[in-house]
Design a protein around this motif. Structure first.
Motif, PDB file in Angstrom:
ATOM      1  N   VAL A 105       0.848  -1.206   0.000  1.00  0.00           N
ATOM      2  CA  VAL A 105       0.000   0.000   0.000  1.00  0.00           C
ATOM      3  C   VAL A 105       0.879   1.250   0.000  1.00  0.00           C
ATOM      4  O   VAL A 105       2.038   1.214   0.456  1.00  0.00           O
ATOM      5  CB  VAL A 105      -0.940   0.038   1.226  1.00  0.00           C
ATOM      6  CG1 VAL A 105      -1.953  -1.090   1.155  1.00  0.00           C
ATOM      7  CG2 VAL A 105      -0.160  -0.009   2.522  1.00  0.00           C
ATOM      8  N   ARG A 132      -1.757  -2.893   9.469  1.00  0.00           N
ATOM      9  CA  ARG A 132      -2.638  -2.204   8.529  1.00  0.00           C
ATOM     10  C   ARG A 132      -3.890  -1.703   9.268  1.00  0.00           C
ATOM     11  O   ARG A 132      -4.322  -2.295  10.275  1.00  0.00           O
ATOM     12  CB  ARG A 132      -3.082  -3.146   7.391  1.00  0.00           C
ATOM     13  CG  ARG A 132      -1.968  -3.592   6.479  1.00  0.00           C
ATOM     14  CD  ARG A 132      -1.469  -2.453   5.581  1.00  0.00           C
ATOM     15  NE  ARG A 132      -0.380  -2.867   4.716  1.00  0.00           N
ATOM     16  CZ  ARG A 132       0.921  -2.757   5.036  1.00  0.00           C
ATOM     17  NH1 ARG A 132       1.284  -2.262   6.222  1.00  0.00           N
ATOM     18  NH2 ARG A 132       1.838  -3.140   4.194  1.00  0.00           N
ATOM     19  N   GLU A 133      -4.460  -0.634   8.710  1.00  0.00           N
ATOM     20  CA  GLU A 133      -5.671  -0.076   9.294  1.00  0.00           C
ATOM     21  C   GLU A 133      -6.895  -0.848   8.798  1.00  0.00           C
ATOM     22  O   GLU A 133      -6.970  -1.204   7.621  1.00  0.00           O
ATOM     23  CB  GLU A 133      -5.807   1.400   8.912  1.00  0.00           C
ATOM     24  CG  GLU A 133      -7.014   2.072   9.557  1.00  0.00           C
ATOM     25  CD  GLU A 133      -7.164   3.535   9.140  1.00  0.00           C
ATOM     26  OE1 GLU A 133      -6.209   4.097   8.561  1.00  0.00           O
ATOM     27  OE2 GLU A 133      -8.259   4.098   9.376  1.00  0.00           O
ATOM     28  N   THR A 135     -10.324  -0.746   7.455  1.00  0.00           N
ATOM     29  CA  THR A 135     -11.133   0.290   6.821  1.00  0.00           C
ATOM     30  C   THR A 135     -12.625   0.048   7.017  1.00  0.00           C
ATOM     31  O   THR A 135     -13.412   0.989   6.980  1.00  0.00           O
ATOM     32  CB  THR A 135     -10.821   0.380   5.315  1.00  0.00           C
ATOM     33  OG1 THR A 135     -11.011  -0.917   4.732  1.00  0.00           O
ATOM     34  CG2 THR A 135      -9.402   0.856   5.069  1.00  0.00           C
ATOM     35  N   THR A 156      -6.665  -1.591   4.706  1.00  0.00           N
ATOM     36  CA  THR A 156      -6.108  -0.702   3.704  1.00  0.00           C
ATOM     37  C   THR A 156      -5.518  -1.529   2.566  1.00  0.00           C
ATOM     38  O   THR A 156      -4.771  -2.478   2.808  1.00  0.00           O
ATOM     39  CB  THR A 156      -4.978   0.164   4.308  1.00  0.00           C
ATOM     40  OG1 THR A 156      -5.429   0.704   5.538  1.00  0.00           O
ATOM     41  CG2 THR A 156      -4.552   1.271   3.368  1.00  0.00           C
TER      42      THR A 156
END
Lengths: 186, 390
Positions: A105, A132-133, A135, A156
């Motif tokens: 990403v 990672r976030e 989403t 993400t």
């Protein structure tokens, strides 16, 4: 040269003019003490995997490939561009990234290993875990905090995976890139 | 330019020891030729061993025709030119001659394809065979090869068995006169149909010494029918025959135990011997399978492996064989098989006693086992289908 019996996951061998990464080996014993080695291999160039069997004493050329620590820079369709510490850029075809692509990403800081074959960047190995976030994920249904109840989540980059029920949209989570499993909330 | 001959199969057989390697290859060659009209060339590196089980084999010939099969002597360089056919089988993982491999490479590079190249593996009842059967074996030179595993499940390559074998066996066993005639032909005199006949084609084991000690006191005469060769070594001590040169036709007796020395026989003769005995003690792979097809109880003296791994293979067979067997009978047979293979003397005798108690059930089971083991399709049938679909 190594025998099939000596090969271990991570070794790279040449078969039919193609480099193959050994992903898994299982040795069993046939008649008269002869070893049979079943392997899962990945064709580095074709990005395909196959299951194959060898006699334990079958000899094959193992190759040492060059690897460089790099960070992801940008995507120039169809190439992912990585950069080393001396700002040299390397293009890797999207198709060669396989399942790793879902974790690539913009702005990612994790250091990846770019593998070279005959001077060409052919694959990228992610660190074993990345953060990672989330989403999107549904709110917790039962308020479970044990981590045993799982639910789907999108992170993400668009990948989806199962996460613990207590994870919320906007949380940063750690993922095992080898198994694609949720490890913990950061 | 050499072209691939259709309907032509080559089988390469390297004789490592004894008669099992050539025994399996010869049976397969005959079955493919007889039942599927395939032109088979059998390459053998030891004609003397072959001659033992097929006396018509000419020891001096580099090529000969036998029962519709071309038999070529395998020496390197090959004395007879190898012409690639539809199928190329390396039996028991033998190493093919370099010139054969080179021909395959040349063919492939010319864009003419290659024979269906198979490594015919050893028979095992272990579960892992299911996952390895028919898998490709990628070759560094670009050739395609596959592993073909005989086995006891539908996921394997099956078991070697001729289409008419069970009919022939049933006809033979329906008339007890057949076995008495065979015994008479083998020089076994003054025997009765009620005697217990045990064929012994095993490796050396102390278990047989102990069993002999027990059998000599049997109320019923026990007759051990032992072909010439290493099987006799287990009886030397018991019969005080050190340094004796055995000859076919000899008869030794202690108490009610008789040892009859038999000539080595061809495959049909061996089958008939197994069909005629009450119990068969067999070894390796070929005789082990033929003993099962004989529909008689058997003890499998399995080829010993490092770290006693052969006991794992024995256990896998026992689990399959006993799946539908009465538990008491299963335990008796398993204990006897295990103790025999562990060279346990006292325990072998004890488990023999339990075996005798369970014999009726074991006899019945031995009769139904072959059909369930074959499971519709024998090895040659599955092999032909495999080639057709590859």
């Amino acid at each position: 040269m190594k025998t099939a019996h000596e090969l271990r996951p991570g070794n790279v061998i040449m078969l039919d003019g193609n480099p193959w990464v050994v992903l898994k080996t299982e040795t069993t014993r046939s008649g008269r003490n002869a070893a049979i080695v079943k392997m899962k291999l990945k064709n580095i160039l074709a990005d395909t995997t196959t299951e194959t069997t060898f006699k334990g004493e079958d000899k094959m050329e193992d190759i040492i490939l060059e690897r460089l620590d790099c960070t992801y820079s940008y995507f120039a369709d169809p190439m992912y561009v990585f950069m080393d510490s001396e700002y040299n850029q390397y293009d890797v075809e999207a198709g060669n990234l396989g399942e790793a692509a879902q974790y690539i990403v913009d702005g990612m800081e994790e250091v990846c290993q770019v593998t070279f074959y005959e001077g060409k960047a052919i694959s990228v190995e992610l660190p074993t875990s990345v953060s990672r976030e989330v989403t999107y994920t549904e709110p917790s249904a039962r308020g479970d905090t044990s981590g045993k109840v799982m639910k789907p989540a999108t992170i993400t980059g668009g990948a989806t995976l199962s996460v613990a029920d207590f994870v919320k949209t906007g949380d940063i989570i750690e993922i095992d890139t080898r198994t694609h499993e949720f490890k913990k909330r950061v | 330019m050499v072209q691939i001959k259709s309907n032509h199969w080559d089988i390469f057989c390297s004789v490592v020891d004894n008669y099992g390697d050539i025994g399996v290859c010869w049976r397969l060659a005959k079955q493919l030729a007889n039942e599927y009209q395939i032109e088979v060339v059998l390459w053998v590196d030891d004609l003397a061993s072959f001659n033992t089980i097929q006396p018509e084999v000419d020891l001096a010939a580099t090529t000969q025709q036998l029962k519709g099969i071309t038999v070529n002597l395998w020496r390197e360089p090959l004395p007879v030119t190898y012409i690639p056919g539809q199928v190329l089988i390396e039996a028991f993982a033998c190493q093919l001659p370099a010139e054969v491999i080179q021909q395959l490479v040349d063919l492939k590079q010319c864009g003419q394809g290659q024979p269906c190249w198979l490594n015919l593996e050893y028979l095992s009842a272990e579960a892992w065979v299911d996952d390895c059967h028919a898998l490709p074996s990628l070759q560094a030179n670009g050739l395609n090869k596959s592993f073909y595993f005989p086995g006891f499940s539908r996921k394997t390559g099956g078991l070697l068995c001729e289409a008419d074998l069970f009919t022939q066996r049933d006809v033979w066993q329906a008339d007890s006169g057949n076995r008495l005639a065979l015994f008479a032909k083998l020089g076994i005199e003054h025997c009765l149909d009620s005697d217990r006949f045990i064929s012994v084609f095993s490796y050396e084991t102390a278990a047989l010494q102990a069993l002999c000690d027990y059998w000599q006191h049997s109320a019923t005469p026990i007759r051990l029918l032992v072909p010439l060769g290493r099987s006799l070594n287990s009886f030397v001590k018991f019969f005080n025959l050190d340094n004796h040169q055995f000859c076919a036709g000899e008869h030794w007796q202690k108490g009610n135990l008789h040892l009859h020395v038999l000539p080595l026989t061809d495959q049909i003769g061996f089958d008939r011997l197994l069909w005629s005995c009450d119990v068969n003690i067999v070894r390796g792979e070929d005789s082990f399978l033929r003993a099962q097809w004989a529909a008689k109880p058997f003890i499998w003296h399995i080829y010993p492996q490092d770290e006693d791994y052969h006991l794992v293979k024995l256990d896998a067979l026992m689990q399959r064989y006993c799946a539908n067997l009465d538990p008491t009978a299963a335990q008796a047979w398993q204990q006897l098989s295990l103790n025999f293979n562990r060279d346990q003397q006292k325990a072998s005798v004890e488990s023999w006693q339990h075996y005798v108690d369970a014999e009726e059930k074991l006899n019945k089971h031995a009769k139904i086992w072959p059909i369930s083991a074959i499971d519709d399709e024998d090895l040659a049938t599955r092999l032909v289908h495999f080639v057709k679909n590859s």
